[in-house]
Design a protein around this motif. Sequence first.
Motif, PDB file in Angstrom:
ATOM      1  N   LYS A   1      -2.056  -6.223   6.235  1.00  0.00           N
ATOM      2  CA  LYS A   1      -2.708  -7.879   6.921  1.00  0.00           C
ATOM      3  C   LYS A   1      -4.720  -7.343   7.177  1.00  0.00           C
ATOM      4  CE  LYS A   1       0.100  -8.764  10.676  1.00  0.00           C
ATOM      5  NZ  LYS A   1       0.873  -9.195  11.776  1.00  0.00           N
ATOM      6  N   MET A   2      -4.868  -8.735   6.480  1.00  0.00           N
ATOM      7  CA  MET A   2      -6.396  -8.710   6.923  1.00  0.00           C
ATOM      8  C   MET A   2      -6.909 -10.265   7.146  1.00  0.00           C
ATOM      9  SD  MET A   2      -9.419  -7.497   4.273  1.00  0.00           S
ATOM     10  CE  MET A   2     -10.049  -8.848   3.748  1.00  0.00           C
ATOM     11  N   ASP A   3      -6.786 -11.137   8.136  1.00  0.00           N
ATOM     12  CA  ASP A   3      -7.830 -11.776   8.734  1.00  0.00           C
ATOM     13  C   ASP A   3      -8.773 -12.087   9.241  1.00  0.00           C
ATOM     14  OD1 ASP A   3      -4.731 -12.186   8.470  1.00  0.00           O
ATOM     15  OD2 ASP A   3      -3.871 -11.535  10.330  1.00  0.00           O
ATOM     16  N   ILE A   4      -9.697 -12.388   8.308  1.00  0.00           N
ATOM     17  CA  ILE A   4     -11.194 -13.025   9.085  1.00  0.00           C
ATOM     18  C   ILE A   4     -11.247 -14.176   8.867  1.00  0.00           C
ATOM     19  CG2 ILE A   4     -13.743 -13.171   7.645  1.00  0.00           C
ATOM     20  CD1 ILE A   4     -12.444 -10.979   5.387  1.00  0.00           C
ATOM     21  N   PHE A   5     -11.250 -14.581  10.311  1.00  0.00           N
ATOM     22  CA  PHE A   5     -11.627 -15.041  11.249  1.00  0.00           C
ATOM     23  C   PHE A   5     -13.238 -15.568  12.129  1.00  0.00           C
ATOM     24  CE2 PHE A   5      -8.137 -12.818  13.232  1.00  0.00           C
ATOM     25  CZ  PHE A   5      -6.835 -14.027  13.370  1.00  0.00           C
ATOM     26  N   GLY A   6     -13.061 -17.117  11.293  1.00  0.00           N
ATOM     27  CA  GLY A   6     -14.724 -17.585  11.709  1.00  0.00           C
ATOM     28  C   GLY A   6     -14.899 -18.891  11.648  1.00  0.00           C
ATOM     29  N   TYR A   7     -15.371 -19.756  11.234  1.00  0.00           N
ATOM     30  CA  TYR A   7     -15.340 -21.321  10.788  1.00  0.00           C
ATOM     31  C   TYR A   7     -15.552 -21.725   9.346  1.00  0.00           C
ATOM     32  CZ  TYR A   7     -16.530 -20.618  15.380  1.00  0.00           C
ATOM     33  OH  TYR A   7     -16.634 -20.084  17.073  1.00  0.00           O
ATOM     34  N   CYS A   8     -14.982 -22.643   9.308  1.00  0.00           N
ATOM     35  CA  CYS A   8     -15.274 -23.063   7.470  1.00  0.00           C
ATOM     36  C   CYS A   8     -16.138 -23.770   7.604  1.00  0.00           C
ATOM     37  CB  CYS A   8     -13.364 -23.835   7.534  1.00  0.00           C
ATOM     38  SG  CYS A   8     -13.183 -25.162   8.440  1.00  0.00           S
ATOM     39  N   GLN A   9     -16.282 -24.597   6.551  1.00  0.00           N
ATOM     40  CA  GLN A   9     -17.632 -25.168   5.626  1.00  0.00           C
ATOM     41  C   GLN A   9     -17.433 -26.586   6.957  1.00  0.00           C
ATOM     42  OE1 GLN A   9     -17.366 -26.066   1.754  1.00  0.00           O
ATOM     43  NE2 GLN A   9     -19.593 -26.168   1.888  1.00  0.00           N
ATOM     44  N   LYS A  10     -16.293 -27.144   6.659  1.00  0.00           N
ATOM     45  CA  LYS A  10     -16.331 -28.424   7.381  1.00  0.00           C
ATOM     46  C   LYS A  10     -16.687 -28.251   9.160  1.00  0.00           C
ATOM     47  CE  LYS A  10     -13.050 -31.371   5.011  1.00  0.00           C
ATOM     48  NZ  LYS A  10     -11.354 -31.814   4.588  1.00  0.00           N
ATOM     49  N   CYS A  11     -16.227 -27.034   9.785  1.00  0.00           N
ATOM     50  CA  CYS A  11     -16.254 -27.529  10.759  1.00  0.00           C
ATOM     51  C   CYS A  11     -18.012 -26.543  11.131  1.00  0.00           C
ATOM     52  CB  CYS A  11     -15.498 -25.970  11.292  1.00  0.00           C
ATOM     53  SG  CYS A  11     -14.229 -27.116  12.063  1.00  0.00           S
ATOM     54  N   GLN A  12     -18.138 -26.556  10.830  1.00  0.00           N
ATOM     55  CA  GLN A  12     -19.902 -25.933  10.736  1.00  0.00           C
ATOM     56  C   GLN A  12     -20.580 -27.064  10.591  1.00  0.00           C
ATOM     57  OE1 GLN A  12     -20.752 -22.488   8.028  1.00  0.00           O
ATOM     58  NE2 GLN A  12     -18.520 -22.355   7.486  1.00  0.00           N
TER      59      GLN A  12
ATOM     60  N   PHE B   1     -17.372 -19.820   4.407  1.00  0.00           N
ATOM     61  CA  PHE B   1     -16.512 -19.555   5.100  1.00  0.00           C
ATOM     62  C   PHE B   1     -17.830 -18.593   6.148  1.00  0.00           C
ATOM     63  CE2 PHE B   1     -13.733 -17.359   7.983  1.00  0.00           C
ATOM     64  CZ  PHE B   1     -12.746 -18.364   8.223  1.00  0.00           C
ATOM     65  N   THR B   2     -17.471 -18.740   6.902  1.00  0.00           N
ATOM     66  CA  THR B   2     -18.457 -18.167   7.975  1.00  0.00           C
ATOM     67  C   THR B   2     -17.786 -17.208   9.198  1.00  0.00           C
ATOM     68  OG1 THR B   2     -20.320 -19.560   8.239  1.00  0.00           O
ATOM     69  CG2 THR B   2     -20.516 -17.977   9.818  1.00  0.00           C
ATOM     70  N   PRO B   3     -17.979 -16.065   8.374  1.00  0.00           N
ATOM     71  CA  PRO B   3     -16.969 -14.933   9.546  1.00  0.00           C
ATOM     72  C   PRO B   3     -17.645 -14.726  10.730  1.00  0.00           C
ATOM     73  CG  PRO B   3     -18.501 -13.928   7.339  1.00  0.00           C
ATOM     74  CD  PRO B   3     -18.537 -15.871   7.042  1.00  0.00           C
ATOM     75  N   VAL B   4     -16.844 -13.764  11.488  1.00  0.00           N
ATOM     76  CA  VAL B   4     -16.836 -14.021  12.867  1.00  0.00           C
ATOM     77  C   VAL B   4     -16.181 -13.003  13.475  1.00  0.00           C
ATOM     78  CG1 VAL B   4     -16.499 -14.341  15.321  1.00  0.00           C
ATOM     79  CG2 VAL B   4     -17.257 -15.971  13.868  1.00  0.00           C
ATOM     80  N   ARG B   5     -15.228 -13.200  13.291  1.00  0.00           N
ATOM     81  CA  ARG B   5     -14.602 -11.098  13.205  1.00  0.00           C
ATOM     82  C   ARG B   5     -13.479 -11.003  12.428  1.00  0.00           C
ATOM     83  NH1 ARG B   5      -9.960 -12.322  16.274  1.00  0.00           N
ATOM     84  NH2 ARG B   5     -10.715 -14.197  17.372  1.00  0.00           N
ATOM     85  N   HIS B   6     -12.735 -10.189  12.000  1.00  0.00           N
ATOM     86  CA  HIS B   6     -11.569  -9.484  11.372  1.00  0.00           C
ATOM     87  C   HIS B   6     -11.174  -9.174  11.669  1.00  0.00           C
ATOM     88  CE1 HIS B   6     -14.665  -6.632   9.576  1.00  0.00           C
ATOM     89  NE2 HIS B   6     -13.297  -6.139   9.456  1.00  0.00           N
ATOM     90  N   LYS B   7      -9.757  -8.644  11.631  1.00  0.00           N
ATOM     91  CA  LYS B   7      -8.788  -7.533  11.820  1.00  0.00           C
ATOM     92  C   LYS B   7      -8.177  -7.251  10.368  1.00  0.00           C
ATOM     93  CE  LYS B   7      -6.033  -9.464  15.445  1.00  0.00           C
ATOM     94  NZ  LYS B   7      -4.739 -10.060  15.537  1.00  0.00           N
TER      95      LYS B   7
ATOM     96  N   LEU C   1      -8.279 -16.844   4.860  1.00  0.00           N
ATOM     97  CA  LEU C   1      -9.646 -16.533   6.264  1.00  0.00           C
ATOM     98  C   LEU C   1      -8.811 -17.877   7.263  1.00  0.00           C
ATOM     99  CD1 LEU C   1     -12.531 -17.042   3.144  1.00  0.00           C
ATOM    100  CD2 LEU C   1     -11.802 -15.144   4.349  1.00  0.00           C
ATOM    101  N   ILE C   2      -9.283 -17.206   8.598  1.00  0.00           N
ATOM    102  CA  ILE C   2      -8.659 -18.590   9.252  1.00  0.00           C
ATOM    103  C   ILE C   2      -9.943 -19.243  10.919  1.00  0.00           C
ATOM    104  CG2 ILE C   2      -6.920 -18.222  11.397  1.00  0.00           C
ATOM    105  CD1 ILE C   2      -5.594 -15.992   9.967  1.00  0.00           C
ATOM    106  N   CYS C   3      -9.951 -20.456  10.439  1.00  0.00           N
ATOM    107  CA  CYS C   3     -10.730 -20.991  11.154  1.00  0.00           C
ATOM    108  C   CYS C   3     -10.560 -21.315  12.835  1.00  0.00           C
ATOM    109  CB  CYS C   3     -10.338 -22.766  10.576  1.00  0.00           C
ATOM    110  SG  CYS C   3     -12.315 -23.505  11.361  1.00  0.00           S
ATOM    111  N   LEU C   4     -11.829 -20.722  14.117  1.00  0.00           N
ATOM    112  CA  LEU C   4     -11.254 -20.526  14.729  1.00  0.00           C
ATOM    113  C   LEU C   4     -11.371 -21.784  15.512  1.00  0.00           C
ATOM    114  CD1 LEU C   4     -14.051 -17.363  15.510  1.00  0.00           C
ATOM    115  CD2 LEU C   4     -11.456 -17.271  16.225  1.00  0.00           C
ATOM    116  N   GLU C   5     -12.062 -23.328  14.753  1.00  0.00           N
ATOM    117  CA  GLU C   5     -12.310 -24.337  15.494  1.00  0.00           C
ATOM    118  C   GLU C   5     -11.120 -25.058  14.901  1.00  0.00           C
ATOM    119  OE1 GLU C   5     -14.757 -25.554  17.040  1.00  0.00           O
ATOM    120  OE2 GLU C   5     -14.346 -27.212  17.437  1.00  0.00           O
ATOM    121  N   CYS C   6     -10.561 -25.352  13.737  1.00  0.00           N
ATOM    122  CA  CYS C   6      -9.474 -26.247  13.483  1.00  0.00           C
ATOM    123  C   CYS C   6      -7.994 -25.429  13.234  1.00  0.00           C
ATOM    124  CB  CYS C   6     -10.105 -26.899  12.228  1.00  0.00           C
ATOM    125  SG  CYS C   6      -9.795 -26.529  10.638  1.00  0.00           S
ATOM    126  N   GLY C   7      -8.528 -23.592  12.670  1.00  0.00           N
ATOM    127  CA  GLY C   7      -7.177 -23.539  12.980  1.00  0.00           C
ATOM    128  C   GLY C   7      -6.316 -23.595  11.718  1.00  0.00           C
TER     129      GLY C   7
END
Lengths: 149, 149
Positions: A130-141, B124-130, A95-101
């Motif tokens: 490979k499964m990567d979910i991009f979004g926002y982590c709790q802190k960044c929210q 975690f708030t998901p936005v998109r994934h691969k 799970l990868i945060c789009l804000e803080c990385g």
Amino acid sequence: MQKEIEVFKDSLKKANQKITHQRLKILQSFLNTEKHVSCDELYQMVRRQNPEIGYATVYRTLKLIQGAGLAREVDLGDKISRLEHEYGHKHHDHLICLECGKFLEVFDPEIEELQERLAKKQNFTPVRHKMDIFGYCQKCQEKERDGHK
Amino acid sequence: MQKEIEVFKDSLKKANQKITHQRLKILQSFLNTEKHVSCDELYQMVRRQNPEIGYATVYRTLKLIQGAGLAREVDLGDKISRLEHEYGHKHHDHLICLECGKFLEVFDPEIEELQERLAKKQNFTPVRHKMDIFGYCQKCQEKERDGHK
DNA sequence: TCTGAAATTGAAAATCATTTTCAATTATAC
DNA sequence: GTATAATTGAAAATGATTTTCAATTTCAGA
Ligand SMILES: [Zn+2]
Ligand SMILES: [Zn+2]
Ligand SMILES: [Zn+2]
Ligand SMILES: [Zn+2]
């Protein structure tokens, strides 16, 4: 760690490749971190202990480490190739945060099962995924929410 | 297609960017193919119709097209950034053959559902994934079998 | 329609990660 | 030990992408 070194040596021997001082030092540096290092970061780490080891050798050795099944590439959305430990580490996704990385490692056996089935349904033999979910982590929210107060 | 062009224009206007001849031509070329084009491939396509358009402009415009939500990057395992249509195309994941490089587009609502849940469980708030599954396609498996007869 | 500020363009140079080249060095099978 | 095949480091090359910059174009407002 001793085990990983053996795996590495065996892999080299099988491919008629030599066990060199440099290769062992680089492997050790890689095993010594639990971070998802980029090639360049690893080079910096190696350099601290062994300034005589060159950039190209680190790159070349990383390929060998991957080839030995000791590392796998992770894609955090930037264009840089990063490696994480593979041997003795269970498979996981991110799970990868789009804000803080920052990212979390996650694993869901149900998803894994369904992935397997999905592939089979297409007569496709899965090897890895490979499964990567991009979004926002709790802190960044939370930061976002506070910012709008 | 008209719709996509509107989306693109709106996106530009919102960002105070200009609607230029070049940008529209590049978008059109992108929309005209259903292939997963690399930046370079698209440049070659654009060039056939409009040889006066430069490489850098194609690159720059591709970022804008992505920014407008009209394209998304796909990772076929090589290091080249490829784009597929996003707008009006349902989300899907990929099964990618390690042997021949061909891929299938797949979608499994159950997996999508579980991905969502997995993320939520971590706040975690998901936005998109691969999700890319690498392995061997039916053809390559058959070839392999025949080769060993 | 005209004007001017701001954005955009193409070509070339720059960047950045990665790979290759090559002469000198090193590992290892015999 | 010695031959030989693999490896090394430094530098150059590569390949995708990005930036620079002077010239051009867009478009909001007059
Ligand atoms: Zn997984
Ligand atoms: Zn975050
Ligand atoms: Zn999906
Ligand atoms: Zn195949």
